[in-house]
Motif scaffolding. Structure first.
Motif, PDB file in Angstrom:
ATOM      1  N   ARG A  23       0.824  -1.193   0.000  1.00 32.42           N
ATOM      2  CA  ARG A  23       0.000   0.000   0.000  1.00 32.42           C
ATOM      3  C   ARG A  23       0.871   1.262   0.000  1.00 32.42           C
ATOM      4  O   ARG A  23       0.587   2.229  -0.717  1.00 32.42           O
ATOM      5  N   TYR A  24       1.958   1.236   0.794  1.00 30.99           N
ATOM      6  CA  TYR A  24       2.862   2.392   0.861  1.00 30.99           C
ATOM      7  C   TYR A  24       3.491   2.661  -0.502  1.00 30.99           C
ATOM      8  O   TYR A  24       3.622   3.815  -0.923  1.00 30.99           O
ATOM      9  N   VAL A  25       3.895   1.576  -1.179  1.00 25.75           N
ATOM     10  CA  VAL A  25       4.537   1.742  -2.496  1.00 25.75           C
ATOM     11  C   VAL A  25       3.557   2.432  -3.454  1.00 25.75           C
ATOM     12  O   VAL A  25       3.920   3.379  -4.159  1.00 25.75           O
ATOM     13  N   ASP A  26       2.317   1.970  -3.449  1.00 26.89           N
ATOM     14  CA  ASP A  26       1.295   2.601  -4.310  1.00 26.89           C
ATOM     15  C   ASP A  26       1.134   4.083  -3.967  1.00 26.89           C
ATOM     16  O   ASP A  26       1.103   4.941  -4.849  1.00 26.89           O
ATOM     17  N   ALA A  27       1.027   4.366  -2.666  1.00 24.47           N
ATOM     18  CA  ALA A  27       0.781   5.746  -2.231  1.00 24.47           C
ATOM     19  C   ALA A  27       1.966   6.651  -2.564  1.00 24.47           C
ATOM     20  O   ALA A  27       1.794   7.779  -3.037  1.00 24.47           O
ATOM     21  N   VAL A  28       3.184   6.154  -2.316  1.00 24.27           N
ATOM     22  CA  VAL A  28       4.381   6.978  -2.553  1.00 24.27           C
ATOM     23  C   VAL A  28       4.586   7.227  -4.044  1.00 24.27           C
ATOM     24  O   VAL A  28       4.859   8.358  -4.459  1.00 24.27           O
ATOM     25  N   THR A  29       4.431   6.191  -4.862  1.00 17.95           N
ATOM     26  CA  THR A  29       4.638   6.392  -6.305  1.00 17.95           C
ATOM     27  C   THR A  29       3.567   7.325  -6.876  1.00 17.95           C
ATOM     28  O   THR A  29       3.880   8.186  -7.701  1.00 17.95           O
ATOM     29  N   ALA A  30       2.331   7.199  -6.402  1.00 23.13           N
ATOM     30  CA  ALA A  30       1.274   8.106  -6.881  1.00 23.13           C
ATOM     31  C   ALA A  30       1.571   9.553  -6.468  1.00 23.13           C
ATOM     32  O   ALA A  30       1.456  10.480  -7.285  1.00 23.13           O
ATOM     33  N   ALA A  31       1.983   9.748  -5.202  1.00 19.48           N
ATOM     34  CA  ALA A  31       2.280  11.104  -4.728  1.00 19.48           C
ATOM     35  C   ALA A  31       3.480  11.682  -5.474  1.00 19.48           C
ATOM     36  O   ALA A  31       3.508  12.876  -5.817  1.00 19.48           O
ATOM     37  N   ALA A  32       4.489  10.842  -5.740  1.00 17.59           N
ATOM     38  CA  ALA A  32       5.681  11.315  -6.463  1.00 17.59           C
ATOM     39  C   ALA A  32       5.295  11.745  -7.877  1.00 17.59           C
ATOM     40  O   ALA A  32       5.821  12.733  -8.406  1.00 17.59           O
ATOM     41  N   ARG A  33       4.367  11.011  -8.484  1.00 21.38           N
ATOM     42  CA  ARG A  33       3.881  11.404  -9.825  1.00 21.38           C
ATOM     43  C   ARG A  33       3.174  12.757  -9.747  1.00 21.38           C
ATOM     44  O   ARG A  33       3.390  13.619 -10.592  1.00 21.38           O
ATOM     45  N   ASP A  34       2.337  12.929  -8.717  1.00 21.73           N
ATOM     46  CA  ASP A  34       1.629  14.218  -8.550  1.00 21.73           C
ATOM     47  C   ASP A  34       2.627  15.377  -8.418  1.00 21.73           C
ATOM     48  O   ASP A  34       2.477  16.413  -9.061  1.00 21.73           O
ATOM     49  N   ILE A  35       3.634  15.173  -7.574  1.00 27.69           N
ATOM     50  CA  ILE A  35       4.623  16.245  -7.358  1.00 27.69           C
ATOM     51  C   ILE A  35       5.415  16.505  -8.646  1.00 27.69           C
ATOM     52  O   ILE A  35       5.703  17.652  -8.984  1.00 27.69           O
ATOM     53  N   SER A  36       5.720  15.435  -9.374  1.00 26.81           N
ATOM     54  CA  SER A  36       6.438  15.616 -10.643  1.00 26.81           C
ATOM     55  C   SER A  36       5.627  16.497 -11.586  1.00 26.81           C
ATOM     56  O   SER A  36       6.182  17.320 -12.321  1.00 26.81           O
ATOM     57  N   GLU A  37       4.309  16.321 -11.570  1.00 22.61           N
ATOM     58  CA  GLU A  37       3.453  17.143 -12.441  1.00 22.61           C
ATOM     59  C   GLU A  37       3.382  18.591 -11.966  1.00 22.61           C
ATOM     60  O   GLU A  37       3.469  19.522 -12.767  1.00 22.61           O
ATOM     61  N   ILE A  38       3.218  18.753 -10.635  1.00 20.96           N
ATOM     62  CA  ILE A  38       3.146  20.107 -10.057  1.00 20.96           C
ATOM     63  C   ILE A  38       4.460  20.841 -10.270  1.00 20.96           C
ATOM     64  O   ILE A  38       4.497  22.032 -10.572  1.00 20.96           O
ATOM     65  N   GLY A  39       5.557  20.118 -10.101  1.00 19.09           N
ATOM     66  CA  GLY A  39       6.888  20.725 -10.156  1.00 19.09           C
ATOM     67  C   GLY A  39       7.337  21.101  -8.753  1.00 19.09           C
ATOM     68  O   GLY A  39       6.525  21.355  -7.869  1.00 19.09           O
ATOM     69  N   LEU A  40       8.658  21.126  -8.549  1.00 17.31           N
ATOM     70  CA  LEU A  40       9.178  21.409  -7.215  1.00 17.31           C
ATOM     71  C   LEU A  40       9.323  22.900  -6.932  1.00 17.31           C
ATOM     72  O   LEU A  40       9.540  23.309  -5.809  1.00 17.31           O
TER      73      LEU A  40
END
Lengths: 256, 256
Positions: A232-249
């Motif tokens: 579950r953590y892997v799913d959540a972290v990869t999804a959140a990382a994708r979101d941040i990649s889209e938003i930009g740092l």
């Protein structure tokens, strides 16, 4: 709490600067003041050296003497506060994604970037339990151990991997194969690698052209990173990382 | 823009730390990045020394290499950002009084505190004109010249006055008489003392028991500090300093 990776240079001038930074690193939000006795104990330096160093740092405004052999950081840090924030702080949108990830997993979330041969958290949202992962934002940690490190290895040149292998006494082949397999998998899971009893799941934050800019990680005690939860953590972290990649740092990206 | 007062110690370790801080002080909001060439020119150090120092600071995370021989401050500063803010930032109410004073006089307003034998601005609201007083928040300035310095002298022990007289080559009697007359008058006015063409008016911020904690100052080009205006500035600065004394400086007071 002393960060494991500080430069240990051969010549004296490098050593003085490292020692000064090590001393200043003893001060954090949980320890806004430190006694002379504590500083001597925690730096393991001779008392005379500590007293001289405190005198130098005080004359530069980096340390403030609060009387009764107690010290804190000085007002000189104000000089870099606005600058460091404008350069290094992640956007409010990114922070919201991190908070949501903490809500999902309950564990501490960090964004790590590579700096030279270390990794450093530039943003953190703390977990909700009393036993939780605590790393210091801005402090250098190992680039050869831990889930976030493995993600960041994927962005290292082979020259950097060589330097790291030599410095940390890790086989170069291991670093190479970890870098490429984590890059392929799109995430990393580690248990007790950086510290016994500490586990983490991390995934890459990437630029529009697919370059690995940073690692998003969830970390906590191994006892809570059970097989069923890790999925579950892997799913959540990869999804959140994708979101941040889209938003930009944000402005940080100029450095990465 | 290099602050005039940085420690120039005899021994090598003090010198290394001072040099490192001097280099880091080249970075500010107006200069978030610096080229190697600029750093060499501004520090007046040999290029090899600068390169070695940059390497050390980079390995400690205090400097970030942005490529093409350009540098900025590193993420390690994030470690002290929250702490420095919580310890040193003045309250929102105090900042409002400062902004009102800028609105009244049009000139830059600072709150200076004494640190060892220097004074440091811990809060600033900039003036409204293009030609204006610019000092760096957090940077050490002279404690023996300028209106804010004279106000802060009023809180110095005689031992501190002696040290200052010796270090800055100023007659001790002058410092003593300035300290007592400014304390009596309740404000100070100076023209061209710290820098040619720069004038300032300052008044003390005091604790409930009347101790001088800090100096509130209005500063700008001498050409605008005319006789008729200075009277008005003195009234405005002393009134604002009284307001801030009543409000209190906040957590900073623990250090003063």
């Amino acid at each position: 709490m002393t960060p494991p990776h500080t430069a240990a240079g051969g010549d004296g001038s490098v050593r003085s600067v490292s020692r000064a930074v090590e001393l200043l690193s003893l001060f954090d939000v949980d320890h806004p003041t430190r006694s002379l006795r504590d500083i001597v104990r925690l730096t393991a330096l001779p008392k005379t050296t500590v007293v001289r160093l405190l005198g130098t740092l005080e004359s530069l405004g980096l340390v403030a003497d609060r009387g009764e052999f107690t010290y804190s950081v000085g007002a000189a840090f104000l000089r870099w506060v606005t600058l460091a924030q404008s350069l290094w702080e992640v956007s409010a949108d990114t922070r919201r994604v991190m908070t949501r990830l903490v809500d999902d997993c309950g564990e501490t979330v960090n964004i790590y970037i590579r700096q030279d041969l270390s990794r450093t958290s530039i943003a953190q949202v703390e977990g909700k339990t009393t036993v939780r992962s605590v790393v210091a934002v801005g402090a250098p940690y190992s680039l050869s151990a831990g889930a976030a490190a493995k993600v960041l290895l994927g962005a290292c040149s082979d020259a950097a991997l060589r330097q790291l292998a030599e410095r940390d006494g890790v086989p170069l082949d291991t670093l190479r194969s970890e870098a490429s397999s984590v890059r392929e998998a799109g995430y990393a899971v580690t248990h007790g690698e950086r510290e016994m009893g500490a586990s983490a799941v991390a995934a890459p934050i990437v630029s529009a052209d697919g370059r690995i800019l940073a690692a998003l990680s969830v970390s906590g005690p191994t006892s809570r990173f059970t097989a069923d939860r890790v999925g579950r953590y892997v799913d959540a972290v990869t999804a959140a990382a994708r979101d941040i990649s889209e938003i930009g740092l944000g402005t940080v990206e100029a450095f990465l």
